[in-house]
Design a protein around this motif. Structure first.
Motif, short mmCIF file in Angstrom:
data_model
loop_
_atom_site.label_atom_id
_atom_site.label_comp_id
_atom_site.label_asym_id
_atom_site.label_seq_id
_atom_site.Cartn_x
_atom_site.Cartn_y
_atom_site.Cartn_z
N ASN A 76 31.72 83.79 26.92
CA ASN A 76 32.04 83.68 28.35
C ASN A 76 32.16 82.24 28.81
O ASN A 76 32.50 81.97 29.96
CB ASN A 76 30.97 84.40 29.19
CG ASN A 76 31.49 84.84 30.54
OD1 ASN A 76 32.63 85.31 30.66
ND2 ASN A 76 30.69 84.66 31.58
N SER A 77 31.88 81.30 27.90
CA SER A 77 32.01 79.87 28.21
C SER A 77 33.26 79.26 27.59
O SER A 77 33.48 78.06 27.71
CB SER A 77 30.77 79.11 27.70
OG SER A 77 29.59 79.63 28.27
N GLN A 78 34.07 80.07 26.94
CA GLN A 78 35.30 79.58 26.33
C GLN A 78 36.39 79.37 27.38
O GLN A 78 36.36 79.98 28.46
CB GLN A 78 35.81 80.56 25.26
CG GLN A 78 34.89 80.68 24.06
CD GLN A 78 35.03 79.51 23.10
OE1 GLN A 78 34.92 78.35 23.49
NE2 GLN A 78 35.26 79.81 21.83
N ILE A 79 37.35 78.53 27.05
CA ILE A 79 38.45 78.23 27.96
C ILE A 79 39.22 79.49 28.32
O ILE A 79 39.67 80.23 27.44
CB ILE A 79 39.40 77.19 27.33
CG1 ILE A 79 38.68 75.82 27.23
CG2 ILE A 79 40.68 77.05 28.14
CD1 ILE A 79 39.44 74.80 26.43
N GLY A 80 39.34 79.77 29.61
CA GLY A 80 40.12 80.89 30.09
C GLY A 80 39.51 82.26 29.89
O GLY A 80 40.18 83.26 30.09
N MET A 81 38.22 82.32 29.52
CA MET A 81 37.61 83.61 29.19
C MET A 81 36.51 84.02 30.15
O MET A 81 35.78 84.95 29.89
CB MET A 81 37.04 83.56 27.76
CG MET A 81 38.06 83.32 26.69
SD MET A 81 39.28 84.66 26.59
CE MET A 81 40.35 84.03 25.30
N ARG A 82 36.34 83.34 31.27
CA ARG A 82 35.17 83.55 32.09
C ARG A 82 35.21 84.86 32.88
O ARG A 82 36.18 85.17 33.57
CB ARG A 82 34.99 82.39 33.07
CG ARG A 82 33.74 82.52 33.94
CD ARG A 82 33.56 81.31 34.81
NE ARG A 82 33.44 80.11 33.98
CZ ARG A 82 33.58 78.87 34.45
NH1 ARG A 82 33.87 78.69 35.72
NH2 ARG A 82 33.46 77.85 33.65
N ASP A 83 34.13 85.60 32.76
CA ASP A 83 33.86 86.76 33.59
C ASP A 83 32.73 86.34 34.53
O ASP A 83 31.60 86.11 34.09
CB ASP A 83 33.44 87.94 32.72
CG ASP A 83 33.02 89.17 33.53
OD1 ASP A 83 32.92 89.07 34.77
OD2 ASP A 83 32.78 90.22 32.90
N THR A 84 33.01 86.21 35.82
CA THR A 84 32.03 85.66 36.76
C THR A 84 30.86 86.58 37.03
O THR A 84 29.93 86.20 37.76
CB THR A 84 32.72 85.29 38.09
OG1 THR A 84 33.34 86.46 38.63
CG2 THR A 84 33.76 84.20 37.89
#
Length: 404
Positions: free
Chosen positions: A91-99
Motif C-alpha cells: 500500500n506504500s508503492q507508487i500508485g497503489m494507495r488504498d486510503t
C-alpha cells in the motif's frame, strides 16, 4: 488472505521491493498513516509477526530515538498489531494507495532535516563545473574537460583541512580557479544546510518535486543519519536530496531556492536502528544504488559508494552540532558521489529529469525508496505542519501523560 495474495491484490508488491537484504531481521522503525475515526501518523515497528503501532508508548519518532537505547526500546515495545508487513509495503508503492489501509510516511517527524554537501570528490568536480557554467548545461561538457585537466580526479585522496588540501587551495587560487565548492570540499569546514522544514519530507511511494522553472536537475541518492537530541547517531535511512543544478549553479546564494521546495525531500522507507547486527561502520561501507526509469524509455543508473566519502559521517554530525542545539534531534543527509553526466536527449546536454520519472534509491542494509518526479508547484501541497500534528496527537489521546 495470505501475505502474498494480499500483496498481489494491492498491485504486485513484495517484501523485496522495499525491505533490506535481510528482510525484517534488523530493527526497522518508521511512520505510517493510520486510517480510522481519527486518522493520523503513528510510529511503527516492522517485525516478522507484522507491523505494530508503537504510538501509545512513543507518540513521536523523536521520542523513541531519544530513549537511552532506541533499538532495545523498539524491540521491547509491545505495540498494537496493524497489518502484515507485505500489506503495508504494497500500500506504500507508487500508485497503489488504498486510503482505507495504512501506508508508509517519511520516518522522521520533529527532527530538523539537515544536509551535508560536496562530501565526495566526483560531485565536488561537478559543483565546480556548475558554478563555472553559471547553471548552463550546454556549457558544462566543454568546461568539464578543462576543470578535470586543472584539478585532476584524485581529490578523493586529499583529506579536507589538511596541509595538502591547503596547498592545493593556494595553487587553484593562483590559477584563478578557486571556487566556493572547493572551499567546502577540501577546506576545514563542511557545508551543512537545512534541507526541509520539520514534517515536510515525503516518504516512499510519494511524488517528489522539481521546480517548473528548472531545466537542469537530478536526483541525489544519499544515506541519511538519524541523530537524537544528545547528538548520538542511532540509525540510518535513505534519502533523495533533489538538486536543481541550473539554479544552484547561477549562485550559491540560491541554495535555498534550489534545495527547499514543496516535495523536494524524500526520506525512507524507514529508519534502521543501530543494534548488534548493524552500526555506523556498516553505514561507512554501504553502497547506495540509483535507478531512474523515464516514461520515454530512458534509464539512468548510478552508485554512491560511502567508502569514498571525503568526510567521515561522525565528523559531519559533529560539525552540525558545533554551534547549534537540536532538542528534537535531526536527520542528516551525508552527500552523494553521484553526479550524472550521461546525455538524455541531445549530445552534450547531459541528464535532467522529466515528469513521470520513477526514482529508486536502494541499498542492502536500508531497503529501497521509490518516488515519482513531478513539479513542486503541482505536487500535493504540504498541509500537515506542527500545529496539525500536535492537534492530531491530542485528538487521538496520545498526549495524556506522554513524554514527547
Amino acid at each position: 488472505m495470505t501475505e502474498t495474495t494480499a500483496a498481489a491484490a494491492a498491485g504486485g508488491a513484495t517484501r523485496a521491493d522495499i525491505l533490506p537484504h535481510d528482510g525484517v531481521a534488523g530493527t526497522l522503525v518508521g511512520r505510517a498513516w493510520i486510517p480510522g475515526d481519527v486518522p493520523g501518523p503513528a510510529v511503527v515497528a516492522l517485525r516478522n509477526a507484522g507491523v505494530f503501532d508503537l504510538s501509545r508508548e512513543y507518540p513521536t519518532m523523536s521520542t523513541l530515538l531519544d530513549t537511552p537505547a532506541p533499538a532495545e526500546a523498539a524491540r521491547a515495545a509491545k505495540g498494537q498489531y496493524l497489518c502484515s508487513v507485505n500489506e503495508l509495503l504494497a500500500n506504500s508503492q507508487i500508485g497503489m494507495r488504498d486510503t482505507t489501509r495504512p501506508w508508509l510516511l517519511a520516518p522522521c517527524d520533529l527532527q530538523v532535516v539537515k544536509a551535508a554537501g560536496v562530501t565526495f570528490a566526483a560531485s565536488l568536480i561537478e559543483r565546480v563545473i556548475e558554478e563555472q557554467a553559471r547553471g548552463d548545461s550546454a556549457r558544462a561538457q566543454g568546461l568539464r574537460s578543462q576543470v578535470v585537466e586543472l584539478i585532476g580526479e584524485s581529490l578523493a585522496d586529499i583529506r579536507p583541512g589538511s596541509e595538502q588540501a591547503m596547498a592545493l587551495k593556494a595553487l587553484l587560487q593562483d590559477k584563478g580557479l578557486w571556487s566556493q565548492y572547493l572551499e567546502v570540499g577540501i577546506g576545514p569546514d563542511a557545508e551543512v544546510f537545512t534541507k526541509a522544514p520539520v514534517l515536510a519530507s515525503v516518504g516512499t511511494g510519494e511524488q517528489i518535486g522539481i521546480r517548473a522553472d528548472s531545466a537542469w536537475n537530478n536526483p541525489e541518492p544519499e544515506v541519511v543519519l538519524a541523530v537524537n537530541s544528545r547528538g548520538a547517531i542511532v540509525g540510518a535511512t535513505l534519502g533523495n536530496d533533489v538538486n536543481l543544478r541550473d539554479i544552484e549553479g547561477r549562485s550559491a546564494l540560491l541554495l535555498g531556492k534550489a534545495k527547499d521546495n514543496n516535495a523536494s525531500c524524500a526520506i525512507g522507507p524507514f529508519i534502521r536502528l543501530f543494534d548488534a547486527g548493524f552500526g555506523l561502520d556498516d553505514v561507512r561501507n554501504e553502497t547506495v544504488h540509483l535507478r531512474v526509469a523515464g516514461t520515454d524509455g530512458f534509464t539512468l543508473r548510478g552508485i554512491n559508494t560511502m567508502a569514498s566519502i571525503s568526510r567521515d559521517p561522525a565528523d559531519l554530525v559533529a560539525q552540525t552540532l558545533a554551534a547549534h542545539q537540536y532538542p528534537d534531534g535531526f536527520m542528516l543527509f551525508l552527500g552523494t558521489l553521484f553526479a550524472p553526466i550521461e546525455d538524455r536527449d541531445q549530445p552534450g546536454s547531459g541528464f535532467t529529469h522529466k515528469l513521470g520519472d520513477v526514482v529508486t534509491i536502494q541499498s542492502a542494509w536500508l531497503g529501497a525508496l521509490h518516488n515519482t518526479v513531478t513539479h513542486s508547484e503541482t505536487a500535493p501541497p504540504w498541509r500537515f505542519g506542527l500545529r496539525a500534528f500536535m492537534a492530531n496527537l491530542a485528538a487521538r489521546g496520545l498526549l495524556q501523560g506522554a513524554v514527547l
